[in-house]
Scaffold this motif. Structure first.
Motif, mmCIF file in Angstrom:
data_model
loop_
_atom_site.group_PDB
_atom_site.id
_atom_site.type_symbol
_atom_site.label_atom_id
_atom_site.label_comp_id
_atom_site.label_asym_id
_atom_site.label_seq_id
_atom_site.Cartn_x
_atom_site.Cartn_y
_atom_site.Cartn_z
ATOM 1 N N UNK A 59 -7.422 3.880 -5.843
ATOM 2 C CA UNK A 59 -6.752 4.617 -6.906
ATOM 3 C C UNK A 59 -6.686 3.835 -8.206
ATOM 4 N N UNK A 60 -6.074 4.436 -9.169
ATOM 5 C CA UNK A 60 -5.937 3.818 -10.488
ATOM 6 C C UNK A 60 -4.669 2.977 -10.562
ATOM 7 N N UNK A 61 -4.652 2.083 -11.502
ATOM 8 C CA UNK A 61 -3.512 1.206 -11.730
ATOM 9 C C UNK A 61 -2.843 1.633 -13.027
ATOM 10 N N UNK A 86 0.520 1.787 -8.420
ATOM 11 C CA UNK A 86 -0.798 2.132 -7.914
ATOM 12 C C UNK A 86 -0.712 2.391 -6.430
ATOM 13 N N UNK A 87 -1.855 2.507 -5.776
ATOM 14 C CA UNK A 87 -1.874 2.771 -4.344
ATOM 15 C C UNK A 87 -2.052 1.509 -3.509
ATOM 16 N N UNK A 88 -2.551 0.433 -4.121
ATOM 17 C CA UNK A 88 -2.748 -0.807 -3.356
ATOM 18 C C UNK A 88 -2.682 -1.991 -4.303
ATOM 19 N N UNK A 89 -1.840 -2.957 -3.962
ATOM 20 C CA UNK A 89 -1.718 -4.185 -4.737
ATOM 21 C C UNK A 89 -1.763 -5.348 -3.757
ATOM 22 N N UNK A 90 -2.651 -6.310 -4.014
ATOM 23 C CA UNK A 90 -2.765 -7.506 -3.187
ATOM 24 C C UNK A 90 -2.304 -8.676 -4.033
ATOM 25 N N UNK A 91 -1.337 -9.417 -3.516
ATOM 26 C CA UNK A 91 -0.780 -10.548 -4.256
ATOM 27 C C UNK A 91 -0.904 -11.823 -3.441
ATOM 28 N N UNK A 92 -1.590 -12.816 -3.992
ATOM 29 C CA UNK A 92 -1.736 -14.116 -3.360
ATOM 30 C C UNK A 92 -0.663 -15.033 -3.936
ATOM 31 N N UNK A 125 0.837 -1.200 0.000
ATOM 32 C CA UNK A 125 0.000 0.000 0.000
ATOM 33 C C UNK A 125 0.873 1.253 0.000
ATOM 34 N N UNK A 126 0.350 2.312 -0.609
ATOM 35 C CA UNK A 126 1.020 3.598 -0.622
ATOM 36 C C UNK A 126 2.123 3.703 -1.645
ATOM 37 N N UNK A 127 1.860 4.362 -2.755
ATOM 38 C CA UNK A 127 2.863 4.596 -3.802
ATOM 39 C C UNK A 127 3.586 3.317 -4.218
ATOM 40 N N UNK A 128 2.816 2.305 -4.539
ATOM 41 C CA UNK A 128 3.356 0.993 -4.917
ATOM 42 C C UNK A 128 3.960 1.060 -6.312
ATOM 43 N N UNK A 129 5.122 0.466 -6.450
ATOM 44 C CA UNK A 129 5.761 0.320 -7.761
ATOM 45 C C UNK A 129 6.468 -1.024 -7.785
ATOM 46 N N UNK A 130 6.078 -1.849 -8.741
ATOM 47 C CA UNK A 130 6.704 -3.159 -8.930
ATOM 48 C C UNK A 130 7.318 -3.153 -10.319
ATOM 49 N N UNK A 131 8.606 -3.460 -10.384
ATOM 50 C CA UNK A 131 9.362 -3.367 -11.633
ATOM 51 C C UNK A 131 10.064 -4.691 -11.902
ATOM 52 N N UNK A 132 9.991 -5.126 -13.130
ATOM 53 C CA UNK A 132 10.742 -6.290 -13.586
ATOM 54 C C UNK A 132 11.077 -6.067 -15.050
ATOM 55 N N UNK A 133 11.974 -6.860 -15.619
ATOM 56 C CA UNK A 133 12.385 -6.601 -16.996
ATOM 57 C C UNK A 133 11.233 -6.564 -18.001
ATOM 58 N N UNK A 134 10.181 -7.308 -17.773
ATOM 59 C CA UNK A 134 9.073 -7.363 -18.736
ATOM 60 C C UNK A 134 8.108 -6.184 -18.605
ATOM 61 N N UNK A 135 8.189 -5.421 -17.505
ATOM 62 C CA UNK A 135 7.290 -4.289 -17.377
ATOM 63 C C UNK A 135 7.188 -3.810 -15.945
ATOM 64 N N UNK A 136 6.198 -2.947 -15.718
ATOM 65 C CA UNK A 136 6.032 -2.375 -14.390
ATOM 66 C C UNK A 136 4.553 -2.220 -14.060
#
Length: 159
Positions: free
Chosen positions: A144-146, A124-130, A110-121
């Motif tokens: 917020x928007x993604x 957003x403000x909230x990302x939930x990953x199972x 949560x809060x200014x989330x940024x996930x980066x990997x070679x294939x893309x990025x």
């Protein structure tokens, strides 16, 4: 579905051998209970490394049961996670807060989330990953928007 294509390979394929490595923790201050009655609180420049996993945060709250960690909450400005995937490519994530429930294997950024990997990025403000199912959820009401960027296969490593 497209979101899972971007993020899930990064996190699902995180270096699986890292879990079998020693974990090293460095912090300016630690407060903990020997009987698991209170979370361990690490502050003042927290660094946690385990294999290729490298975590940097201002604070880490670690809840344990029976001497085993069951939940880790990282906070920072931002908290940063870097790890190599099983194929050797890098993945990095930053967020104001990272809440990882080790029993359900669900990570909430949560809060200014940024996930980066070679294939893309993904940002957003909230990302939930199972981690068990590989499902990723982001955006929606009050979240917020993604924003995503997907690079063509032949452009990986570009920016």
């Amino acid at each position: 579905m497209l979101l899972a294509v971007i993020v899930a390979p990064a996190t699902v394929s995180a270096r699986s051998s890292d879990r079998n490595k020693d974990m090293d923790i460095d912090a300016g201050n630690a407060v903990y209970s020997l009987d698991d009655s209170q979370p361990t609180v690490l502050t003042e420049g927290v660094t946690i490394t385990q294999g290729t996993l490298d975590i940097r945060a201002n604070r880490a709250d670690i809840t344990q049961r029976g001497g085993e960690p069951v939940r880790v909450v990282l906070t920072g400005a931002p908290a940063k996670l870097n790890q190599q995937l099983d194929d050797g490519t890098p993945m990095s994530a930053t967020a104001t807060k990272v809440d990882y429930d080790l029993t359900t294997e669900i990570v909430i950024f949560t809060g200014n989330v940024r996930i980066q990997q070679p294939r893309g990025s993904l940002s957003g403000q909230r990302v939930v990953y199972n981690m068990r199912t590989g499902q990723v959820q982001s955006g929606g009401k009050d979240s917020g928007r993604v924003k995503m960027r997907i690079l063509p296969r032949n452009a990986q490593g570009g920016g």
